[in-house]
Scaffold this motif. Structure first.
Motif, PDB file in Angstrom:
ATOM      1  N   LEU A   1      12.656  54.304  -9.506  1.00  0.00           N
ATOM      2  CA  LEU A   1      11.888  53.145  -9.064  1.00  0.00           C
ATOM      3  C   LEU A   1      11.425  53.337  -7.622  1.00  0.00           C
TER       4      LEU A   1
ATOM      5  N   SER B   1       8.156  52.100 -11.690  1.00  0.00           N
ATOM      6  CA  SER B   1       8.582  53.497 -11.797  1.00  0.00           C
ATOM      7  C   SER B   1       7.589  54.388 -11.054  1.00  0.00           C
TER       8      SER B   1
ATOM      9  N   TYR C   1      15.277  54.809 -13.665  1.00  0.00           N
ATOM     10  CA  TYR C   1      14.566  53.968 -14.634  1.00  0.00           C
ATOM     11  C   TYR C   1      14.381  54.803 -15.896  1.00  0.00           C
TER      12      TYR C   1
END
Length: 288
Positions: free
Chosen positions: A166, A239, A260
């Motif tokens: 992220l 992301s 993520y």
């Protein structure tokens, strides 16, 4: 001699100029000349007369052009017919999604190494009920999704396919825009948005929000939403691979790393089909 050289030779012969062929074939004049030189060495006779008045086929070059043009067209037709047979025998897999993601590379690898053909079906409504409903009624075989506790409550299975990190997206004018990395403490006091509300997919974010008293809100992912909140001086968390398209907005990683995961949701009876796909294309990192 290869098909690219043959294709370029035919084009040059018809155009009559390396310079004009350079533009049409989207390559350099030097590269084209080298290809013709290589062909002439291999054939042991000249294909062109090169003079200040232009580029002309030699007598053996004319005969070579006439015969090879038909052979090359026959080759192209044969390739097209073979592709039609190949793709007509492919099994279609329908995958629902609500945005274009980095999993596209994985789908391409599945198609390349298997008899599967991936049909991507874009969701018209970005809601859990609609997306899961497509799985239930058989409109799709799989749903591309992040790990989310709601899917388990509905009895679906989930397999993680790719892993990402992220990061923060913000305007170049934002107070944090000059930093090379964003620490969770840096986000205190700023209005922050992410693509979904509190869930297993964003558990780490909301743990920071609870601990550091972030102003964190869920806001559905869309280009318009992200551009609007960032241009208004706020921050959107997404992301890294998905964030790359938002240049020239600033994309800054979060440290320490917040992973993520993205993968496929499916009904239990699709497990064997998924295993075939996984066998065909090794994922970037499969999490058990």
């Amino acid at each position: 001699m290869n098909t690219v050289q043959i294709k370029n030779f035919l084009a040059i012969a018809e155009i009559g100029s390396f310079t004009k062929a350079e533009e049409i074939l989207n390559t350099t004049k030097t590269a084209l000349k080298k290809q013709i030189d290589t062909m002439e060495v291999e054939l042991e006779f000249p294909l062109f007369v090169r003079s200040s008045k232009g580029l002309y086929l030699t007598r053996p070059g004319e005969l070579f052009y006439d015969r090879v043009k038909g052979l090359y067209q026959s080759y192209q037709d044969t390739v097209s017919e073979c592709k039609e047979i190949y793709f007509s025998n492919k099994r279609e897999i329908r995958i629902g999604m609500y945005s274009i993601t980095d999993m596209m590379n994985w789908y391409m690898e599945v198609e390349r190494k298997s008899h599967f053909k991936i049909q991507q079906i874009m969701s018209t409504a970005n809601t859990h009920e609609h997306n899961f409903g497509m799985l239930m009624d058989g409109s799709i075989d799989f749903l591309e999704y992040e790990d989310n506790e709601q899917l388990y409550r509905r009895g679906f299975c989930y397999t993680k396919i790719i892993e990402d990190d992220l990061c923060c997206i913000m305007s170049p004018n934002h107070a944090l825009a000059s930093q090379k990395a964003i620490h969770p403490e840096d986000l205190c006091g700023y209005r922050i948005y992410c693509w979904t509300s509190k869930s297993s997919a964003t558990r780490a974010l909301y743990e920071y929000a609870d601990k550091l008293n972030w102003k964190l809100k869920g806001l559905p992912y869309s280009v318009g939403n992200i551009l609007n909140v960032c241009n208004e001086g706020n921050i959107y968390i997404l992301s890294h691979n998905s964030a790359a398209m938002f240049q020239p907005l600033r994309v800054i990683p979060i440290v320490p790393r917040i992973p993520y995961y993205r993968g496929l949701v499916y009904k239990p009876e699709k497990e064997s089909l998924l295993q075939e796909m996984l066998h065909a294309a090794k994922p970037e990192r499969r999490m058990e």
